[in-house]
Design a protein around this motif. Sequence first.
Motif, short mmCIF file in Angstrom:
data_model
loop_
_atom_site.label_atom_id
_atom_site.label_comp_id
_atom_site.label_asym_id
_atom_site.label_seq_id
_atom_site.Cartn_x
_atom_site.Cartn_y
_atom_site.Cartn_z
N GLU A 28 0.85 -1.19 0.00
CA GLU A 28 0.00 0.00 0.00
C GLU A 28 0.89 1.25 0.00
N GLY A 29 0.59 2.21 -0.88
CA GLY A 29 1.32 3.49 -0.86
C GLY A 29 2.61 3.48 -1.66
N MET A 30 3.00 2.34 -2.21
CA MET A 30 4.22 2.30 -3.04
C MET A 30 3.88 2.73 -4.46
N LYS A 31 4.77 3.55 -5.03
CA LYS A 31 4.51 4.04 -6.39
C LYS A 31 5.74 3.79 -7.25
N LEU A 32 5.50 3.41 -8.49
CA LEU A 32 6.59 3.21 -9.45
C LEU A 32 6.67 4.42 -10.36
N MET A 33 7.85 5.03 -10.44
CA MET A 33 8.07 6.11 -11.41
C MET A 33 9.07 5.64 -12.46
N ILE A 34 8.90 6.13 -13.68
CA ILE A 34 9.77 5.72 -14.78
C ILE A 34 10.35 6.97 -15.43
N LEU A 43 15.33 -12.01 -3.71
CA LEU A 43 14.49 -12.76 -2.75
C LEU A 43 14.08 -11.87 -1.57
N LYS A 44 15.01 -11.02 -1.12
CA LYS A 44 14.67 -10.07 -0.04
C LYS A 44 13.61 -9.07 -0.52
N MET A 45 13.74 -8.68 -1.78
CA MET A 45 12.77 -7.73 -2.33
C MET A 45 11.38 -8.36 -2.41
N VAL A 46 11.33 -9.61 -2.82
CA VAL A 46 10.05 -10.35 -2.86
C VAL A 46 9.45 -10.41 -1.45
N GLN A 47 10.32 -10.63 -0.47
CA GLN A 47 9.90 -10.62 0.95
C GLN A 47 9.25 -9.28 1.31
N GLY A 48 9.84 -8.18 0.79
CA GLY A 48 9.28 -6.84 1.00
C GLY A 48 7.85 -6.74 0.50
N PHE A 49 7.57 -7.40 -0.66
CA PHE A 49 6.20 -7.42 -1.19
C PHE A 49 5.30 -8.23 -0.26
N GLU A 50 5.81 -9.38 0.16
CA GLU A 50 5.00 -10.27 1.00
C GLU A 50 4.69 -9.64 2.36
N GLU A 51 5.64 -8.82 2.86
CA GLU A 51 5.46 -8.23 4.20
C GLU A 51 4.93 -6.79 4.16
N ASN A 52 4.60 -6.33 2.93
CA ASN A 52 4.07 -4.98 2.78
C ASN A 52 5.07 -3.92 3.26
N ASN A 53 6.35 -4.15 2.98
CA ASN A 53 7.43 -3.34 3.54
C ASN A 53 8.15 -2.55 2.44
N ILE A 54 7.72 -1.30 2.26
CA ILE A 54 8.30 -0.47 1.17
C ILE A 54 9.78 -0.19 1.45
N ASP A 55 10.13 0.04 2.72
CA ASP A 55 11.53 0.35 3.05
C ASP A 55 12.48 -0.77 2.65
N ILE A 67 14.18 3.15 -13.18
CA ILE A 67 12.95 3.00 -12.40
C ILE A 67 13.17 3.55 -11.00
N VAL A 68 12.11 4.08 -10.42
CA VAL A 68 12.16 4.69 -9.10
C VAL A 68 11.02 4.13 -8.25
N ILE A 69 11.35 3.73 -7.03
CA ILE A 69 10.32 3.32 -6.07
C ILE A 69 10.14 4.46 -5.07
N THR A 70 8.92 4.99 -5.01
CA THR A 70 8.65 6.09 -4.08
C THR A 70 7.53 5.68 -3.12
N ASP A 71 7.42 6.44 -2.06
CA ASP A 71 6.27 6.26 -1.16
C ASP A 71 5.66 7.65 -0.92
N LYS A 72 4.79 7.73 0.04
CA LYS A 72 4.05 8.99 0.27
C LYS A 72 4.97 10.15 0.63
N SER A 73 6.16 9.85 1.15
CA SER A 73 7.04 10.94 1.63
C SER A 73 7.78 11.64 0.48
N SER A 74 7.76 11.08 -0.73
CA SER A 74 8.53 11.67 -1.85
C SER A 74 7.77 12.82 -2.51
N ASP A 75 8.49 13.89 -2.83
CA ASP A 75 7.91 15.00 -3.59
C ASP A 75 8.06 14.71 -5.08
N VAL A 76 7.08 14.02 -5.61
CA VAL A 76 7.15 13.51 -6.98
C VAL A 76 7.23 14.65 -8.01
#
Length: 360
Positions: free
Chosen positions: A213-219, A258-270, A325-334
């Motif tokens: 939730e809250g993760m955004k992909l920028m290109i 594999l750690k990144m996939v874990q991030g998806f599974e755990e809802n962990n954007i950081d 590619i850029v991974i942003t969350d709500k804190s980024s000034d897009v």
Amino acid sequence: MITEKAPGKLYIAGEYAVLEQDCPALLVAVNQFVRVSISKSKTGTGLIHSKQYSQDSIHWIRQGSRMVIDNRDNPFEYILSAISFTERYCLEQNIKMNVYDLHVNSDLDSADGKKYGLGSSAAITVATVKAILRFYGVKLNNELVYKLSAISHYSVQGNGSAGDIAASVYGGWLAYQTFDKKWLKNELAHKSLSKVVKEAWPGLKIELLTPPEGMKLMIGWSQKPASTSRLVDETNAKKMDAPAEYKKFLQASRECVLKMVQGFEENNIDLIKQQIRVNRAILQHFAHVNHIAIEIPRLTKLINIAEKYGSAAKTSGAGNGDCGIVITDKSSDVDALENEWRKNGILPLNFHVHNIILSH
């Protein structure tokens, strides 16, 4: 008339390593498409036409069940390969061949014809396979489309992981591991295509992921096109020069993805952002050891600007141009990030992740 479409893709992580067995990569399908329309020919001579190559339409006729083309020099190899394998599959199901017109139109290049690096050859292959199966009334499922497309694409390109094919077939965010190429080659030489398509392919893994939730992909587009197959050829030629180094690279890339996939599974954007940075460092080292340019200055600039605004960024795909590619969350000034990109000759692409309704 039947129209099928397939989305383009971007690699998020795991590039180069994905060429090997048991090395996962992360990809995403984007909402830019190749569309293939097919209709029964009215004249007995078939036409293959692409809006992008309008000066080079192909005319063809049937001789028995064979498709015979009357001009040799064409930019349509992926389309022809997709037709050839898909028709071979249909013939094995005792379907009578027909003559048709095929029209291709693509969003995957910029208005002036430059490639963004969204895997247009894969998307063209997938859309063609789907259109022909539909034309002949064959029931579609993702696995069938993926396997026929992967065989068609690989027979032309001769290298690659077919990860872009998986993204074009399955859509969304996915974790991907390639199949055993030697095994496939051997199977195709000794078995019918229908049998090979029904078999489990050793090593192949395709897993759909749900983004946090809250993760955004920028290109961001560097406005410099790159040739993936040439870069892959170069690294394939060099990987035997330093086998220990190469093994270390594969291990590091595997752990990171594999750690990144874990991030998806755990809802962990950081965790995802952290692994994007790790993957960038792994690729930089790989490029340095192999004397290839993955992160050209324009892409470094793209990444540094994104990092300045608290986002995590890296090259996408083979690098040497194309997109970052850029991974942003709500804190980024897009908005501020995109404005600074534009000032530095980097074009923000307003594309989004494309999800496909699953078929089994």
